[in-house]
Design a protein around this motif. Sequence first.
Motif, PDB file in Angstrom:
ATOM      1  N   PRO A  50       8.654  -2.689  -8.156  1.00 30.15           N
ATOM      2  CA  PRO A  50       8.782  -3.717  -8.884  1.00 30.15           C
ATOM      3  C   PRO A  50      10.132  -4.399  -9.485  1.00 30.15           C
ATOM      4  O   PRO A  50      10.237  -5.363  -9.267  1.00 30.15           O
ATOM      5  N   GLU A  51      10.711  -3.288  -9.708  1.00 29.07           N
ATOM      6  CA  GLU A  51      12.312  -3.966 -10.278  1.00 29.07           C
ATOM      7  C   GLU A  51      13.161  -4.423  -9.244  1.00 29.07           C
ATOM      8  O   GLU A  51      13.998  -5.397  -9.538  1.00 29.07           O
ATOM      9  N   THR A  52      12.535  -4.601  -7.769  1.00 31.11           N
ATOM     10  CA  THR A  52      13.419  -5.471  -6.813  1.00 31.11           C
ATOM     11  C   THR A  52      13.068  -6.936  -7.094  1.00 31.11           C
ATOM     12  O   THR A  52      13.918  -7.921  -6.607  1.00 31.11           O
ATOM     13  N   VAL A  53      11.839  -7.145  -7.421  1.00 34.16           N
ATOM     14  CA  VAL A  53      11.767  -8.445  -7.437  1.00 34.16           C
ATOM     15  C   VAL A  53      10.757  -8.335  -8.907  1.00 34.16           C
ATOM     16  O   VAL A  53       9.414  -8.519  -8.958  1.00 34.16           O
ATOM     17  N   GLU A  54      11.426  -8.676 -10.000  1.00 35.68           N
ATOM     18  CA  GLU A  54      10.694  -8.392 -11.437  1.00 35.68           C
ATOM     19  C   GLU A  54       9.665  -9.686 -11.693  1.00 35.68           C
ATOM     20  O   GLU A  54       9.009  -9.442 -12.353  1.00 35.68           O
ATOM     21  N   GLN A  55      10.145 -10.900 -11.159  1.00 33.21           N
ATOM     22  CA  GLN A  55       9.295 -11.995 -11.726  1.00 33.21           C
ATOM     23  C   GLN A  55       7.889 -11.925 -10.904  1.00 33.21           C
ATOM     24  O   GLN A  55       7.024 -12.805 -11.405  1.00 33.21           O
ATOM     25  N   ALA A  56       7.911 -11.111  -9.790  1.00 31.83           N
ATOM     26  CA  ALA A  56       6.408 -11.255  -8.961  1.00 31.83           C
ATOM     27  C   ALA A  56       5.561 -10.343  -9.892  1.00 31.83           C
ATOM     28  O   ALA A  56       5.827  -9.180 -10.648  1.00 31.83           O
ATOM     29  N   ASP A  57       4.265 -10.542  -9.643  1.00 25.91           N
ATOM     30  CA  ASP A  57       3.155  -9.586  -9.979  1.00 25.91           C
ATOM     31  C   ASP A  57       2.983  -8.789  -8.790  1.00 25.91           C
ATOM     32  O   ASP A  57       2.937  -9.079  -7.676  1.00 25.91           O
ATOM     33  N   TRP A  58       3.030  -7.317  -9.358  1.00 31.05           N
ATOM     34  CA  TRP A  58       2.996  -6.305  -8.168  1.00 31.05           C
ATOM     35  C   TRP A  58       1.607  -5.785  -8.119  1.00 31.05           C
ATOM     36  O   TRP A  58       1.004  -5.436  -9.273  1.00 31.05           O
ATOM     37  N   VAL A  59       0.806  -5.399  -6.893  1.00 25.16           N
ATOM     38  CA  VAL A  59      -0.405  -4.708  -6.667  1.00 25.16           C
ATOM     39  C   VAL A  59      -0.186  -3.661  -5.881  1.00 25.16           C
ATOM     40  O   VAL A  59       0.256  -3.753  -4.576  1.00 25.16           O
ATOM     41  N   LEU A  60      -0.390  -2.313  -6.120  1.00 27.96           N
ATOM     42  CA  LEU A  60      -0.435  -1.344  -5.400  1.00 27.96           C
ATOM     43  C   LEU A  60      -1.817  -0.967  -4.635  1.00 27.96           C
ATOM     44  O   LEU A  60      -2.758  -0.843  -5.370  1.00 27.96           O
ATOM     45  N   GLY A  61      -1.899  -1.126  -3.504  1.00 26.33           N
ATOM     46  CA  GLY A  61      -3.185  -1.305  -2.838  1.00 26.33           C
ATOM     47  C   GLY A  61      -3.191  -1.597  -1.486  1.00 26.33           C
ATOM     48  O   GLY A  61      -2.158  -2.293  -1.041  1.00 26.33           O
ATOM     49  N   ASP A  62      -4.084  -1.341  -0.636  1.00 30.69           N
ATOM     50  CA  ASP A  62      -4.254  -1.727   0.765  1.00 30.69           C
ATOM     51  C   ASP A  62      -4.803  -3.150   1.006  1.00 30.69           C
ATOM     52  O   ASP A  62      -5.960  -3.680   0.417  1.00 30.69           O
ATOM     53  N   ALA A  63      -4.119  -4.108   1.429  1.00 32.81           N
ATOM     54  CA  ALA A  63      -4.579  -5.520   1.556  1.00 32.81           C
ATOM     55  C   ALA A  63      -5.432  -5.783   2.670  1.00 32.81           C
ATOM     56  O   ALA A  63      -6.267  -6.720   2.588  1.00 32.81           O
ATOM     57  N   CYS A  64      -5.763  -4.507   3.334  1.00 28.36           N
ATOM     58  CA  CYS A  64      -6.899  -4.772   4.358  1.00 28.36           C
ATOM     59  C   CYS A  64      -8.221  -4.357   3.598  1.00 28.36           C
ATOM     60  O   CYS A  64      -9.316  -4.263   4.429  1.00 28.36           O
ATOM     61  N   GLU A  65      -8.344  -3.857   2.626  1.00 26.40           N
ATOM     62  CA  GLU A  65      -9.436  -3.475   1.571  1.00 26.40           C
ATOM     63  C   GLU A  65     -10.199  -4.774   0.949  1.00 26.40           C
ATOM     64  O   GLU A  65      -9.325  -5.257   0.001  1.00 26.40           O
ATOM     65  N   VAL A  66     -11.197  -5.227   1.104  1.00 29.06           N
ATOM     66  CA  VAL A  66     -11.631  -6.140   0.076  1.00 29.06           C
ATOM     67  C   VAL A  66     -11.802  -5.617  -1.340  1.00 29.06           C
ATOM     68  O   VAL A  66     -11.476  -6.606  -1.956  1.00 29.06           O
ATOM     69  N   SER A  67     -11.882  -4.580  -1.774  1.00 30.83           N
ATOM     70  CA  SER A  67     -11.887  -4.393  -3.210  1.00 30.83           C
ATOM     71  C   SER A  67     -10.354  -4.606  -3.853  1.00 30.83           C
ATOM     72  O   SER A  67     -10.356  -5.021  -4.772  1.00 30.83           O
ATOM     73  N   THR A  68      -9.405  -4.375  -2.925  1.00 27.01           N
ATOM     74  CA  THR A  68      -8.106  -4.539  -3.393  1.00 27.01           C
ATOM     75  C   THR A  68      -7.898  -6.202  -3.666  1.00 27.01           C
ATOM     76  O   THR A  68      -7.196  -6.437  -4.764  1.00 27.01           O
ATOM     77  N   LEU A  69      -8.282  -6.970  -2.705  1.00 27.04           N
ATOM     78  CA  LEU A  69      -8.013  -8.252  -2.752  1.00 27.04           C
ATOM     79  C   LEU A  69      -8.873  -8.740  -4.122  1.00 27.04           C
ATOM     80  O   LEU A  69      -8.339  -9.900  -4.625  1.00 27.04           O
ATOM     81  N   GLU A  70     -10.063  -8.209  -4.344  1.00 26.94           N
ATOM     82  CA  GLU A  70     -10.842  -8.565  -5.392  1.00 26.94           C
ATOM     83  C   GLU A  70     -10.294  -8.289  -6.789  1.00 26.94           C
ATOM     84  O   GLU A  70     -10.159  -9.188  -7.453  1.00 26.94           O
ATOM     85  N   GLU A  71      -9.774  -7.130  -6.824  1.00 27.15           N
ATOM     86  CA  GLU A  71      -9.100  -6.787  -8.109  1.00 27.15           C
ATOM     87  C   GLU A  71      -7.498  -7.507  -8.151  1.00 27.15           C
ATOM     88  O   GLU A  71      -7.424  -7.867  -9.354  1.00 27.15           O
TER      89      GLU A  71
ATOM     90  N   ARG B 281       0.937  -1.107  -0.023  1.00 26.43           N
ATOM     91  CA  ARG B 281       0.157   0.007   0.008  1.00 26.43           C
ATOM     92  C   ARG B 281       0.791   1.341  -0.013  1.00 26.43           C
ATOM     93  O   ARG B 281       0.421   2.481  -0.430  1.00 26.43           O
ATOM     94  N   GLU B 282       2.260   1.233   0.495  1.00 28.18           N
ATOM     95  CA  GLU B 282       2.950   2.239   0.569  1.00 28.18           C
ATOM     96  C   GLU B 282       3.761   2.466  -0.759  1.00 28.18           C
ATOM     97  O   GLU B 282       4.405   1.592  -1.205  1.00 28.18           O
ATOM     98  N   SER B 283       3.607   3.939  -1.567  1.00 27.67           N
ATOM     99  CA  SER B 283       4.096   3.828  -2.896  1.00 27.67           C
ATOM    100  C   SER B 283       5.796   3.834  -2.720  1.00 27.67           C
ATOM    101  O   SER B 283       6.338   3.304  -3.696  1.00 27.67           O
ATOM    102  N   ASP B 284       6.370   4.239  -1.535  1.00 29.04           N
ATOM    103  CA  ASP B 284       7.813   4.302  -1.445  1.00 29.04           C
ATOM    104  C   ASP B 284       8.318   2.714  -1.386  1.00 29.04           C
ATOM    105  O   ASP B 284       9.402   2.531  -1.656  1.00 29.04           O
ATOM    106  N   GLN B 285       7.390   1.785  -0.847  1.00 28.73           N
ATOM    107  CA  GLN B 285       7.901   0.358  -0.973  1.00 28.73           C
ATOM    108  C   GLN B 285       7.399  -0.387  -2.336  1.00 28.73           C
ATOM    109  O   GLN B 285       7.737  -1.577  -2.290  1.00 28.73           O
ATOM    110  N   PHE B 286       6.613   0.402  -3.170  1.00 25.89           N
ATOM    111  CA  PHE B 286       6.184  -0.325  -4.192  1.00 25.89           C
ATOM    112  C   PHE B 286       7.283  -0.246  -5.303  1.00 25.89           C
ATOM    113  O   PHE B 286       7.338   0.901  -6.144  1.00 25.89           O
TER     114      PHE B 286
END
Length: 218
Positions: A38-59, A31-36
């Motif tokens: 993606p180039e640090t773990v390029e093979q992973a899928d990255w999602v910018l959002g709050d994992a405590c929000e159902v909408s983020t988890l749905e998307e 959820r924190e932009s300064d921790q987002f």
Amino acid sequence: MRVAIAGAGAVGRSIATELLENGHTVMLIERESDQFVPETVEQADWVLGDACEVSTLEESGLELCDVVIAATGDDKVNLVVSLLAKTEFAVRRVVARVNNPANEWLFTEAWGVDVAVSTPRMLAAMVEEAVSVGDLVRLMTFRQSQTNLVELTLPEETPLAGRPVRDVDLPKDAALVTILRGERVIVPSPDDPLEPGDELLFVSHSDVEPQIRTALGY
């Protein structure tokens, strides 16, 4: 296996890297932009959002994940993520990081947690394991079954030296799963002899740990 990790700090990125190297598919939710980053773990899928929000988890498609790891530095967040993953998205396995040992009692099935990993407790157990010979050391707890992974290193003067595994009369709710001997990992059979310096790993219920000590002569 598809794994979602909530929290892309140093811990989350390290877990992601290990899982990717083992051939798994990983998604990092941050959820924190300064921790987002993606180039640090390029093979992973990255999602910018709050994992405590159902909408983020749905998307992010959390329902498609086999495992969710709540790895943030905030215990409250990890509990909420665990509960949502289990109750709203029916994730089969939920692992949660415990930052403050005082909160460990909360990380149970009631909050959707299958496995709780307490970093301070794990470090303390590793220290004990490194310096303890002839004493039983609890390395971790499996919350779902309420059993523990425990270790004992046989001292030089062990009465079990040269005796086969079958001579160790373990209680009902305990099993010797591995013998570590130098660089060898031994899956024990009844005829395998025990040697001083062997590290014995057991899975057992906490109630029978005193009986394991007795069976090993301590």
